[in-house]
Write a protein that holds these residues in place. Structure first.
Motif, PDB file in Angstrom:
ATOM      1  N   TRP A 191       0.839  -1.204   0.000  1.00 54.10           N
ATOM      2  CA  TRP A 191       0.000   0.000   0.000  1.00 54.10           C
ATOM      3  C   TRP A 191       0.867   1.243   0.000  1.00 54.10           C
ATOM      4  CZ3 TRP A 191      -5.359   0.340  -0.196  1.00 54.10           C
ATOM      5  CH2 TRP A 191      -6.026  -0.888  -0.177  1.00 54.10           C
ATOM      6  N   LEU A 192       0.462   2.228  -0.804  1.00 52.00           N
ATOM      7  CA  LEU A 192       1.178   3.491  -0.917  1.00 52.00           C
ATOM      8  C   LEU A 192       0.194   4.545  -1.412  1.00 52.00           C
ATOM      9  CD1 LEU A 192       3.813   5.184  -0.975  1.00 52.00           C
ATOM     10  CD2 LEU A 192       4.190   4.328  -3.302  1.00 52.00           C
ATOM     11  N   GLY A 193       0.170   5.700  -0.785  1.00 50.23           N
ATOM     12  CA  GLY A 193      -0.782   6.715  -1.217  1.00 50.23           C
ATOM     13  C   GLY A 193      -2.210   6.280  -0.954  1.00 50.23           C
ATOM     14  N   THR A 194      -3.010   6.182  -2.016  1.00 43.92           N
ATOM     15  CA  THR A 194      -4.426   5.841  -1.866  1.00 43.92           C
ATOM     16  C   THR A 194      -4.759   4.420  -2.302  1.00 43.92           C
ATOM     17  OG1 THR A 194      -4.965   6.665  -4.084  1.00 43.92           O
ATOM     18  CG2 THR A 194      -5.061   8.260  -2.272  1.00 43.92           C
ATOM     19  N   SER A 195      -3.744   3.598  -2.636  1.00 41.94           N
ATOM     20  CA  SER A 195      -4.046   2.269  -3.181  1.00 41.94           C
ATOM     21  C   SER A 195      -2.824   1.376  -3.115  1.00 41.94           C
ATOM     22  CB  SER A 195      -4.515   2.395  -4.639  1.00 41.94           C
ATOM     23  OG  SER A 195      -3.447   2.869  -5.453  1.00 41.94           O
ATOM     24  N   THR A 196      -3.000   0.139  -3.576  1.00 38.49           N
ATOM     25  CA  THR A 196      -1.862  -0.754  -3.753  1.00 38.49           C
ATOM     26  C   THR A 196      -1.147  -0.407  -5.048  1.00 38.49           C
ATOM     27  OG1 THR A 196      -3.109  -2.418  -4.986  1.00 38.49           O
ATOM     28  CG2 THR A 196      -3.094  -2.611  -2.577  1.00 38.49           C
ATOM     29  N   ILE A 197       0.078  -0.889  -5.196  1.00 39.31           N
ATOM     30  CA  ILE A 197       0.826  -0.652  -6.431  1.00 39.31           C
ATOM     31  C   ILE A 197       0.103  -1.286  -7.616  1.00 39.31           C
ATOM     32  CG2 ILE A 197       3.007  -1.116  -7.625  1.00 39.31           C
ATOM     33  CD1 ILE A 197       4.404  -0.933  -4.921  1.00 39.31           C
ATOM     34  N   GLN A 198      -0.477  -2.465  -7.406  1.00 39.60           N
ATOM     35  CA  GLN A 198      -1.210  -3.124  -8.486  1.00 39.60           C
ATOM     36  C   GLN A 198      -2.354  -2.247  -8.989  1.00 39.60           C
ATOM     37  OE1 GLN A 198      -4.085  -6.425  -7.735  1.00 39.60           O
ATOM     38  NE2 GLN A 198      -2.660  -7.648  -8.939  1.00 39.60           N
ATOM     39  N   ASP A 199      -3.093  -1.635  -8.068  1.00 42.84           N
ATOM     40  CA  ASP A 199      -4.200  -0.766  -8.468  1.00 42.84           C
ATOM     41  C   ASP A 199      -3.704   0.448  -9.254  1.00 42.84           C
ATOM     42  OD1 ASP A 199      -6.148  -2.382  -7.392  1.00 42.84           O
ATOM     43  OD2 ASP A 199      -6.134  -1.365  -5.450  1.00 42.84           O
ATOM     44  N   LYS A 200      -2.519   0.938  -8.910  1.00 44.12           N
ATOM     45  CA  LYS A 200      -1.976   2.083  -9.640  1.00 44.12           C
ATOM     46  C   LYS A 200      -1.711   1.733 -11.099  1.00 44.12           C
ATOM     47  CE  LYS A 200       0.409   3.538  -5.433  1.00 44.12           C
ATOM     48  NZ  LYS A 200      -0.736   4.224  -4.875  1.00 44.12           N
TER      49      LYS A 200
ATOM     50  N   PHE B 101      -7.879   8.888   4.004  1.00 41.73           N
ATOM     51  CA  PHE B 101      -8.644   7.911   4.776  1.00 41.73           C
ATOM     52  C   PHE B 101      -9.375   7.030   3.773  1.00 41.73           C
ATOM     53  CE2 PHE B 101      -7.926  10.680   8.331  1.00 41.73           C
ATOM     54  CZ  PHE B 101      -8.006   9.854   9.442  1.00 41.73           C
ATOM     55  N   LEU B 102      -9.029   5.758   3.737  1.00 39.04           N
ATOM     56  CA  LEU B 102      -9.591   4.860   2.738  1.00 39.04           C
ATOM     57  C   LEU B 102     -10.850   4.167   3.261  1.00 39.04           C
ATOM     58  CD1 LEU B 102      -6.268   3.438   1.267  1.00 39.04           C
ATOM     59  CD2 LEU B 102      -7.504   5.542   0.689  1.00 39.04           C
ATOM     60  N   LYS B 103     -11.496   3.436   2.412  1.00 38.53           N
ATOM     61  CA  LYS B 103     -12.849   2.914   2.622  1.00 38.53           C
ATOM     62  C   LYS B 103     -13.037   2.272   4.005  1.00 38.53           C
ATOM     63  CE  LYS B 103     -16.310  -0.196   0.635  1.00 38.53           C
ATOM     64  NZ  LYS B 103     -16.642  -1.120  -0.475  1.00 38.53           N
ATOM     65  N   GLY B 104     -14.064   2.741   4.714  1.00 34.70           N
ATOM     66  CA  GLY B 104     -14.447   2.115   5.973  1.00 34.70           C
ATOM     67  C   GLY B 104     -13.549   2.407   7.151  1.00 34.70           C
ATOM     68  N   SER B 105     -12.589   3.310   7.015  1.00 33.22           N
ATOM     69  CA  SER B 105     -11.718   3.625   8.141  1.00 33.22           C
ATOM     70  C   SER B 105     -12.416   4.619   9.067  1.00 33.22           C
ATOM     71  CB  SER B 105     -10.383   4.188   7.656  1.00 33.22           C
ATOM     72  OG  SER B 105     -10.575   5.324   6.830  1.00 33.22           O
TER      73      SER B 105
END
Length: 364
Positions: A14-23, A182-186
């Motif tokens: 995880w980095l920033g707002t997502s995983t590297i894969q999502d980027k 702040f990502l989903k559901g936090s």
């Protein structure tokens, strides 16, 4: 990348707002390769237009490198031969400046820049949130999802963007200085103080003071205490007043334990706190020194500072600790997963066994 890479491949960091894969999903090259050609990319490589363009232009049986690091390769097989990897491939040196995650602290080095790039502000009903007692500075630099709940909070996006994602709940008295995500559901507890360059991952609950840190999904630091310049793995829980130091008194660069070297490595950076693996619980008042590394599946506490390296499957109050028994560790890990309403991975026991074997020498 141990201990962060035990339960995830490099592209799942995880980095920033997502995983590297999502980027990479928004950068996937339109490859001109024939259908019988595989394209493989270094999992921790961070995408940008230049490196994606270079990868998309790779011919069959070609490897893209920067120095000694392989960035990507094409070929008839998805993986190179173990005996002579890339020996049959033509090497192309990447002329730009590629960025990839090589050590855990690299996530923190790239965090500020990535947050600034990824958070895309969007218009929202400012008066609605003001009527709930919120103070929002520079609202044009914020993204607040319609399902997010904010009451009596202060958001300061004047020096960096703020992202408040889906189903986020910021409780009264929360103070945020951007850039922050702040990502989903936090959620936050009352009076949480979230300072710049911080990501609170999906399903996390946080309180106290957090600065320049990344929380992987479903971890908790719900009470008072300071966490700074740190990376916290998934499904971990910090007891009340758990804190870490992130700056040495002599202002010298921080050294941390490196699993690949089996000894400390000088990071060359001044501010570095805690690298914590998955499924770690700490007792109240736990104190971590600058540059501490904690493995996975630990249940630890101490009256004084904890050791700067704690191997996986450590249980007890220092200095009287013992090995965390496997069956008990499995039971506790499953309970934490259930608490966050997640499915228990089928390979949980297998990964735990692999960690147990890999760190046997460290535990002795």
């Amino acid at each position: 990348m141990r201990p962060l890479s035990y339960y995830r491949s490099l592209d799942q960091l995880w980095l920033g707002t997502s995983t590297i894969q999502d980027k990479w999903k928004s950068f996937i090259p339109n490859s001109h390769q024939p259908t019988n050609t595989y394209l493989s990319i270094l999992g921790s490589l961070l995408p940008d237009q230049a490196v994606v363009s270079a990868i998309s232009q790779l011919e069959h049986n070609t490897v893209l490198v920067q120095g000694q690091q392989v960035l990507a390769f094409t070929g008839s097989e998805p993986r190179p031969s173990q005996d002579s990897p890339f020996s049959d491939k033509r090497k192309v040196e990447y002329a730009g400046k590629a960025s990839w995650i090589q050590h855990p602290e690299d996530l923190l080095i790239h965090q500020a820049e990535v947050l600034q790039q990824e958070i895309q502000p969007a218009p929202f009903d400012v008066e609605k949130y003001q009527s709930l007692g919120n103070i929002i500075l520079s609202p044009s630099n914020c993204f607040i999802h319609p399902s997010a709940q904010l009451k009596g909070c202060m958001l300061d996006a004047s020096s960096g963007p703020i992202y408040v994602g889906e189903d986020v709940n910021l409780q009264m008295g929360t103070i945020i200085q951007g850039p922050v995500a702040f990502l989903k559901g936090s959620t936050t507890n009352l009076g949480a103080k979230i300072r710049p360059n911080t990501t609170i991952g999906p399903g996390c609950k946080v309180g106290g003071e957090i600065n320049h840190s990344i929380f992987f999904p479903f971890s908790n630091k719900a009470h008072e205490g300071y966490i700074g310049s740190s990376v916290i793995g998934a499904h971990s829980n910090m007891g009340a007043l758990t804190s870490n130091s992130n700056l040495k008194n002599d202002l010298k660069p921080v050294a941390i334990f490196d699993y690949s070297l089996s000894k400390p490595r000088n990071t060359g950076i001044m501010a570095l706190g805690l690298i914590m693996g998955d499924f770690v619980t700490t007792g109240i008042h736990s104190k971590f020194n600058t540059g501490s590394v904690i493995g996975c599946h630990c249940n630890i506490s101490s009256q004084g500072f904890l050791p700067k390296f704690i191997p996986s499957f450590t249980w007890g109050e220092y200095p009287k600790v013992q090995t965390y028994q496997m069956e008990k560790a499995k039971q506790v890990a499953s309970q934490w997963i259930n608490l966050k309403h997640q499915a228990i991975p089928e390979n949980l026991a297998q990964v735990m066994e692999e960690i147990w074997k890999e760190e046997a020498s460290f535990r002795t």
